[in-house]
Design an enzyme around this catalytic site. Structure first.
Site, mmCIF file in Angstrom:
data_model
loop_
_atom_site.group_PDB
_atom_site.id
_atom_site.type_symbol
_atom_site.label_atom_id
_atom_site.label_comp_id
_atom_site.label_asym_id
_atom_site.label_seq_id
_atom_site.Cartn_x
_atom_site.Cartn_y
_atom_site.Cartn_z
ATOM 1 N N VAL A 248 36.760 41.608 48.331
ATOM 2 C CA VAL A 248 37.308 41.096 47.069
ATOM 3 C C VAL A 248 37.144 42.176 46.010
ATOM 4 O O VAL A 248 36.026 42.609 45.718
ATOM 5 C CB VAL A 248 36.590 39.806 46.620
ATOM 6 N N CYS A 249 38.260 42.632 45.434
ATOM 7 C CA CYS A 249 38.227 43.683 44.414
ATOM 8 C C CYS A 249 38.311 43.051 43.034
ATOM 9 O O CYS A 249 39.342 42.467 42.678
ATOM 10 C CB CYS A 249 39.394 44.656 44.606
ATOM 11 N N LEU A 250 37.236 43.157 42.282
ATOM 12 C CA LEU A 250 37.207 42.635 40.920
ATOM 13 C C LEU A 250 37.104 43.787 39.941
ATOM 14 O O LEU A 250 36.633 44.876 40.276
ATOM 15 C CB LEU A 250 36.021 41.678 40.757
#
Length: 441
Positions: A92-94
């Site tokens: 998950v790229c935040l």
């Protein structure tokens, strides 16, 4: 001295659970608070609408100075990338993972991370791809449309249908054989990375929410079939490649059948509850004794109320209650009389009651086949009286806030919040159902 990170994590989890948020849920095993499971329900009016997306959180000892490791586990076994920022590998790229000025801050926490992930589930997730602002207008618009179309299909197929089939043990010809997911108290406390430990803390929530949103799922499929054909291949996006993609074909006809089979299975489960409940009653175990005691207390309290509601047991079974609800004076329910059935699980309160109107009613919180959307007090889920109070409050609330997460009757919902003219039509339909309710008695 207690571990400060453990205290912080426990507090954050408690706050989320206490708020009874309809789109977020978190859980952990008693002896493993650093490993947390979280669930996000896809937002309304997006291709993720009412899908069930799970994430695992691993909190480090340095938390909150160091951010937790977040992994998406709703990936169809690593074969489906649900967003430019949510990879098929689960990564998950935040924004706080490297953007200048947007690094992780100790002021952030579990809820803020979940809300950040939820914000990625937008009506146009293609915009999350870096460089989107420089894309060619003509090809970009086509890609956006095609991307939304396949996310909608896979949200329904993987995060809703496949999830419920796994829980219920329904085998689909086009997916891997399913095994019913059961919680085994003997595995409590095992590490979440231990694949031998099957742990599904949101199982009951998924079942109840599926029943809430069943009509919306069907409506979404009906609308989608106008734009795509069965057998049509998904369009590959420019940012997709190798295994990090969303490949497949549209087949809404099959999905509709599978959706209907899940509904049939959930209805059949109530019959099993009733049978198991009678068996437990005969053995004089804790749950039936508790339900019988609460039934006697509530029946007596109804006798003392100004409004003459009544409650009875179906066939003397403490796991099946039938409430006679009389509409409160000076409300749209005035003069109406409705029968409402409460089904209790032998595992109550770990599994919550399912509530269905036996008397038809047109209401934005009641599905077309009578399933009531109500929100009980999360801290008093074992108290049947507070469930009944929450049921009545859901029906009688005079000015409910707009909340698309309670959209369980699409037509009624659109009318109720569709302006003055729509509200008039809604009120007429509701009043007609109230007037007809007396015909059933």
């Amino acid at each position: 001295m207690a571990d400060q990170s453990i205290i912080r994590i426990t507090k954050e989890i408690g706050e989320i659970q206490k708020n009874s948020d309809l789109s977020l849920a978190v859980a952990f095993r008693d002896r493993d608070v650093r490993n947390v499971k979280a669930m996000i329900i896809g937002p309304h009016e997006t291709p993720y609408e009412f899908g069930f997306f799970e994430f695992s959180f691993k909190f480090h000892k340095e938390y909150p100075r160091k951010s937790p490791t977040v992994t998406c586990t709703t990936t169809n076994g690593g074969r489906c990338r649900f967003n430019p920022n949510i990879y098929s590998s689960g990564k998950v790229c935040l924004t706080w993972r490297g953007e200048p000025g947007e690094e992780w801050s100790a002021a952030q926490g579990l809820e803020s991370i979940l809300l950040s992930i939820q914000s990625l589930m937008s009506s146009n997730p293609y915009e999350n791809e870096p460089g989107f602002e420089h894309a060619n207008d003509t090809s970009d618009k086509a890609n956006q449309r095609d991307y939304v179309a396949k996310i909608r299909h896979e949200t329904l197929r993987i995060s809703v249908i496949q999830k419920l089939e796994d829980i219920l043990g329904i085998t689909s010809a086009n997916d891997s054989p399913a095994t019913p997911i059961e919680y085994d108290p003997q595995t409590d406390g095992l590490d979440l990375d231990d694949s031998s430990a099957i742990w599904e803390p949101f199982k009951d929530l998924y079942k109840r929410r599926f029943l809430w949103y069943y009509d919306t799922y069907l409506e979404a499929m009906k609308d989608a079939k106008k734009d795509v054909k069965d057998g049509q291949v998904f369009t590959r996006m420019p940012f997709e490649g190798g295994s990090n993609a969303m490949e497949g074909k549209f087949n809404y006809t099959e999905l509709e059948k599978r959706l209907q089979n899940i509904k049939i299975s959930l209805n059949a489960e109530l019959d099993r509850w009733a049978t198991e409940g009678l068996s437990a009653k005969n053995k004089d175990t804790t749950v039936p004794v508790n339900l019988s005691r609460q039934f006697d207390q509530i029946k007596e309290s109804f006798k003392r109320d100004d409004v003459p509601h009544n409650v009875e047991l179906e066939n003397g079974n403490p796991f099946v209650w039938v409430i006679t609800y009389f509409g409160r004076p000076m409300t749209n329910f005035d003069g109406g009389m409705f029968r409402i059935k409460l089904h209790f699980s032998p595992r109550f309160p770990d599994e919550q009651p399912r509530v269905r109107f036996l008397t038809p009613v047109f209401h934005h919180r009641v599905t077309s086949d009578g399933i009531l959307c109500y929100i009980p007090n999360a801290n008093r889920c074992e108290d049947v009286k507070q469930h009944i109070e929450a049921i009545f409050n859901a029906l009688e609330e005079e000015n409910p806030p707009y909340d698309p997460r309670t959209q369980v009757h699409p037509e009624a919902h659109r009318l109720y919040w569709g302006g003055a003219e729509g509200r008039k039509i809604y009120n007429r339909k509701l009043r007609r159902s109230v007037q007809r309710s007396m015909e059933d008695f």
